[in-house]
Write a protein that holds these residues in place. Structure first.
Motif, mmCIF file in Angstrom:
data_model
loop_
_atom_site.group_PDB
_atom_site.id
_atom_site.type_symbol
_atom_site.label_atom_id
_atom_site.label_comp_id
_atom_site.label_asym_id
_atom_site.label_seq_id
_atom_site.Cartn_x
_atom_site.Cartn_y
_atom_site.Cartn_z
ATOM 1 N N ASN A 78 0.901 -1.372 -0.205
ATOM 2 C CA ASN A 78 0.034 0.038 0.093
ATOM 3 C C ASN A 78 0.694 1.306 0.165
ATOM 4 N N GLU A 79 2.079 1.272 0.494
ATOM 5 C CA GLU A 79 3.103 2.388 0.410
ATOM 6 C C GLU A 79 3.882 2.518 -0.731
ATOM 7 N N GLN A 80 3.658 1.738 -1.793
ATOM 8 C CA GLN A 80 4.599 1.896 -2.948
ATOM 9 C C GLN A 80 3.819 2.589 -4.034
ATOM 10 N N THR A 81 4.359 3.461 -4.796
ATOM 11 C CA THR A 81 3.808 4.214 -5.876
ATOM 12 C C THR A 81 3.065 3.461 -6.940
ATOM 13 N N GLY A 82 1.783 3.816 -7.046
ATOM 14 C CA GLY A 82 0.939 3.155 -8.146
ATOM 15 C C GLY A 82 0.377 1.757 -7.689
ATOM 16 N N THR A 549 16.854 9.930 5.602
ATOM 17 C CA THR A 549 16.168 9.735 4.178
ATOM 18 C C THR A 549 14.716 10.210 3.857
ATOM 19 N N ILE A 550 14.403 11.134 3.015
ATOM 20 C CA ILE A 550 13.086 11.419 2.610
ATOM 21 C C ILE A 550 12.801 10.925 1.292
ATOM 22 N N SER A 551 11.611 10.483 1.122
ATOM 23 C CA SER A 551 11.227 9.934 -0.249
ATOM 24 C C SER A 551 9.735 10.291 -0.567
ATOM 25 N N GLY A 552 9.251 10.199 -2.046
ATOM 26 C CA GLY A 552 7.969 10.477 -2.133
ATOM 27 C C GLY A 552 7.501 9.635 -3.227
ATOM 28 N N GLY A 553 6.428 9.692 -3.421
ATOM 29 C CA GLY A 553 5.831 9.036 -4.770
ATOM 30 C C GLY A 553 4.437 9.708 -5.250
ATOM 31 N N TYR A 554 4.201 9.672 -6.374
ATOM 32 C CA TYR A 554 2.996 10.162 -6.860
ATOM 33 C C TYR A 554 2.310 9.333 -8.482
ATOM 34 N N GLN A 555 1.242 9.047 -8.331
ATOM 35 C CA GLN A 555 0.567 8.552 -9.555
ATOM 36 C C GLN A 555 -0.408 9.288 -9.983
ATOM 37 N N ALA A 602 -0.676 9.111 -3.823
ATOM 38 C CA ALA A 602 0.892 9.759 -3.409
ATOM 39 C C ALA A 602 1.036 8.945 -2.071
ATOM 40 N N ASN A 603 2.519 9.217 -2.033
ATOM 41 C CA ASN A 603 3.135 8.525 -0.590
ATOM 42 C C ASN A 603 4.274 9.427 -0.084
ATOM 43 N N PHE A 604 4.592 9.399 1.113
ATOM 44 C CA PHE A 604 5.538 10.209 1.653
ATOM 45 C C PHE A 604 6.313 9.583 2.508
ATOM 46 N N LYS A 605 7.411 9.413 2.899
ATOM 47 C CA LYS A 605 8.154 8.938 3.915
ATOM 48 C C LYS A 605 9.273 9.486 4.397
ATOM 49 N N ILE A 606 9.493 9.463 5.607
ATOM 50 C CA ILE A 606 10.801 10.013 6.471
ATOM 51 C C ILE A 606 11.490 8.671 7.152
ATOM 52 N N PRO A 611 22.481 5.455 14.906
ATOM 53 C CA PRO A 611 23.009 4.213 15.152
ATOM 54 C C PRO A 611 23.936 4.360 16.373
ATOM 55 N N LYS A 612 24.271 5.326 16.881
ATOM 56 C CA LYS A 612 24.977 5.596 18.171
ATOM 57 C C LYS A 612 24.249 4.923 19.176
ATOM 58 N N ILE A 613 22.938 5.241 19.302
ATOM 59 C CA ILE A 613 22.143 4.769 20.464
ATOM 60 C C ILE A 613 21.178 3.666 19.897
ATOM 61 N N GLY A 614 21.327 3.069 18.630
ATOM 62 C CA GLY A 614 20.463 2.059 18.198
ATOM 63 C C GLY A 614 19.048 2.161 18.053
ATOM 64 N N LEU A 615 18.844 3.517 17.635
ATOM 65 C CA LEU A 615 17.312 4.279 17.281
ATOM 66 C C LEU A 615 16.927 4.233 16.122
ATOM 67 N N SER A 616 15.843 4.169 15.724
ATOM 68 C CA SER A 616 15.475 4.110 14.269
ATOM 69 C C SER A 616 13.890 4.575 14.430
ATOM 70 N N THR A 617 13.418 5.458 13.455
ATOM 71 C CA THR A 617 12.094 5.967 13.592
ATOM 72 C C THR A 617 11.623 6.352 12.299
ATOM 73 N N ASN A 618 10.402 6.446 11.998
ATOM 74 C CA ASN A 618 9.783 6.668 10.669
ATOM 75 C C ASN A 618 8.410 7.124 10.738
#
Length: 710
Positions: A78-82, A549-555, A602-606, A611-618
């Motif tokens: 569902n989060e992929q363009t098209g 990383t920031i990404s986005g897509g539109y159809q 459309a979709n949008f992702k951040i 890495p220093k504290i082992g944390l990831s978020t989106n």
């Protein structure tokens, strides 16, 4: 009301969180320093960097799957363009470039899943706990994959055994008492490698419509077991075998449409297994061959009891597919590769609401030429020939080209032919709905069953002459065109534009062929012509630094029937704003298009890692613009039952539409001592729901996720 996360799950989460606070040192997560090459194999059946491919394609890597804490395939697609998942008859299938799920081939490790409901393959059958990556190919792909690849291919590639021993266990608990528990166990030595995966997924279901007596989704639980074995006979000879087993049990509850509704209760069970054996041998530096044997079987059984507990209805569905294939790759030079294959597909189906138990046999052969003519120019040519026991043979050619203008700009284009044969349902269905009373007949069942119904006094009229069913139902076909530009102005910025068009002929649709004395209709299938989807896709990615990383897509999509479009153009279509208002003529610009297609998505992702504290978020968002409301009033034209709400059988801009909507998701993960991972997230943060029109969006979902590596 949303059901809260279980207290036991919350306790586990809190204890692990306390452990993280007390930890004195933090080890760096090895996945943060891996170089992840976007290598793709589905598009050409050879390993290619996606950046060099002349076809529109997308690779979803394991890191993204892990970071968003997804548990089912539909969460990712569902989060992929098209792409968008669309519910149909209780099944959530995928739509790609405006083409329905029935035209998109779904593979696991390069071999097909079977058992579709009304053409849609239920994506909820696929868990993601052992997925290595997902490869998505857009456009006609029948030149390599034959039937059902008319619109594209989605290949789910599972993990292979890795060196040494490792294992993990992962648990996710979320709203609606939804629980997902999975475990991977891996061992690989010098010659033998084994990988085991098991998953249990369950939910109490949810109800979006309080006015009826049934749930939108009834409670269920399912299991998935997957094992893969690799054995290295010599440096040049390898054996791979895999087995997948899936079981689901779900409450089956329905109600009829009487003034005083009756509730029918029962159970629905699914048993599915897949097995693949592949032997590969490298003869020399130029020649490599593969011998594959694939078999799969799907069994579904369901029943309903009436208010007294007596059996009201029972259905059984059993489908089996067997496919041996021999494939070779020949490296003519460092720049030119040939891929060829030959195989046979055997399909058998048994179903108690079918006219007979059909069996299909389809031998096939294909060949592909892939050459870098120069350092800048890549050409791909291929074709496949499919024979069939029930329909005419199909030749599926494809051509693609990519030209690298300079280090920043490349252009690519592809043209291919795709086809989809009439499925078992469209040919042999003999189904009467027990609670409503309508009947659906497969094309090949009409000439026998209609005279029987007429002789029994069950018909008022026959709307379509039986002579129209004397010839075979034709296979659907499409010519798909894609043109793309890849632009990388900076090393950390990627831009992509893809323009597409798919022209479909002999589209299979339903129509009323007879009317019953009960007031219900008899439906069957027929070929109509000239449907197209066209539009453009934009994708962009900006890697600000190694952590962000920031990404986005539109159809943009237009999906229309050419004959209907001409009717609007010729002034043959009228509409009215209210049931009693006068009609007025519509123009070509008033025609919106095919049902259930949004003009804009459309979709949008951040994604942000520390890495220093082992944390990831989106943070991820998807948008879908308005599209048709299919709950129209019944309307009849030339014997066809269609749906509309303003006096004509087509979707125009004066019809009612489902409003546009957006879904936003949030996830955060913390790695502790490299072996522990805690996750928390919110899917559908702003609690979007549309109970009357959208059944697969349940509302806001809160979850916690824990993972332990051994």
């Amino acid at each position: 009301m949303f059901k809260s996360i279980s207290s036991n799950s919350l306790l586990i989460f809190v204890l692990l969180l306390v452990n993280s606070v007390n930890a004195q040192s933090i080890k760096k997560d090895s996945t943060n320093v891996e170089t992840l090459e976007e290598v793709i194999v589905t598009a050409t059946r050879t390993k290619r960097l996606i950046s060099t491919l002349p076809l529109p394609a997308k690779v979803v890597l394991k890191k993204e799957i892990k970071d968003i804490n997804s548990v089912r395939l539909s969460d990712i697609l569902n989060e992929q363009t098209g792409l968008i998942t669309v519910p149909k008859f209780g099944v959530e299938g995928i739509q790609l470039q405006g083409l329905d799920s029935q035209y998109i081939l779904i593979l696991i490790d390069g071999v097909p899943l079977i058992a579709r409901t009304a053409g849609s393959l239920d994506l909820s059958r696929v868990t993601v706990g052992n997925i290595k990556k997902i490869e998505i190919i857009k456009g006609a792909s029948s030149s390599l994959y034959g039937n059902e690849a008319l619109g594209g291919v989605v290949n789910i590639i599972t993990e292979d055994p890795k060196n040494g021993f490792n294992a993990d266990i992962q648990f996710r608990s979320s709203s609606f008492n939804t629980q997902d528990l999975s475990s991977n166990i891996n061992h690989k030595g010098d010659k033998l490698g084994v990988q085991f995966f098991v998953n249990r997924f369950s939910s109490s279901g949810y109800d979006l419509v309080s006015s009826d007596l049934i749930n939108t989704v009834e409670p269920f639980y399912n299991f998935t077991f997957n094992t893969k074995l690799n054995y290295k006979f010599t440096e040049n000879t390898n054996l791979t075998s895999s087995i997948r087993y899936y079981y689901q049990n779900q409450d089956n509850i329905q109600q009829n449409n009487d003034t005083e509704p009756t509730i029918f209760k029962g159970e629905s069970k699914i048993n599915e297994w897949n097995t693949l054996i592949k032997l590969e041998h490298q003869f020399n530096k130029k020649w490599k061959s593969y011998l594959e044997f694939y078999a799969t079987e799907y069994n579904a059984n369901e029943f309903l009891n009436d208010e007294n507990g007596s059996l009201f209805s029972e259905n059984e569905f059993k489908q089996r597919l067997i496919r041996p294939e021999f494939r070779s790759t020949y490296l003519l030079s460092d720049k030119t590769t040939f891929v060829g294959g030959i195989g046979l597909t055997n399909e058998l189906l048994k179903r108690n609401d079918f006219f007979k138990n059909p069996e299909f046999n389809s031998p096939y052969i294909y060949l592909q030429y892939d050459s870098n003519i120069t350092d800048r120019l890549n050409i791909l040519l291929g074709a496949r020939f499919d024979s069939h026991s029930e329909y005419s043979s199909q030749l599926s050619p494809k051509a693609a080209i990519r030209y690298k203008i300079n280090d920043k700009i490349s252009i690519k284009s592809s043209l291919g032919y795709g086809f989809k044969t009439p499925d078992f349902r469209q040919l042999y269905f003999d189904f009467t709905n027990a609670t409503v009373g309508y009947t659906v007949l497969g094309y090949n069942a009409v000439t026998t069953r209609i005279p029987e119904l007429d002789a029994n006094g069950e018909l008022i009229s026959i709307e379509v002459p039986l002579s129209e069913f004397e010839n075979n139902l034709k296979a659907e076909s499409s010519v798909g065109f894609n043109f793309g530009i890849d632009y990388n102005p900076l090393s950390n910025v990627k831009l992509n534009l893809n323009i597409f068009r798919n022209d479909i002929k002999n589209l299979i649709d339903t129509r009323v062929i007879a009317r019953k004395t009960s007031g219900q209709n008899v439906f069957s299938y027929y070929n109509i012509n000239r449907v197209y989807t066209q539009g453009l896709e934009l994708n962009s990615s900006y890697k600000i630094n190694n952590n962000l990383t920031i990404s986005g897509g539109y159809q943009l999509l237009y999906a229309k029937d050419k004959d209907v479009e001409n009717a609007f153009k010729n002034g043959e279509v009228f509409a009215r704003l209210t049931p009693n208002s006068p009609s007025f003529k519509l123009s070509k610009s008033d025609y919106f298009g095919l049902l259930n297609r949004a003009r804009h998505m459309a979709n949008f992702k951040i994604f942000y890692d520390i890495p220093k504290i082992g944390l990831s978020t989106n943070i991820r968002g998807t948008y879908r613009s308005k599209y048709d409301n299919t709950s129209f009033n019944t309307y009849n034209i030339n014997g066809n039952t269609v749906f509309d709400n303003n006096g004509n059988p087509y979707l125009d801009k004066y019809d009612d539409f489902i409003n546009s909507y957006s879904i936003w998701d949030f996830a955060i993960n913390k790695t502790i001592l490299s072996d522990y991972k805690l996750g928390f997230g919110v899917d559908n943060v702003f609690d979007f729901k549309d109970p009357q029109n959208i059944s697969n969006i349940a509302g806001r979902i809160l979850y916690i996720n824990t993972k332990i590596n051994f």
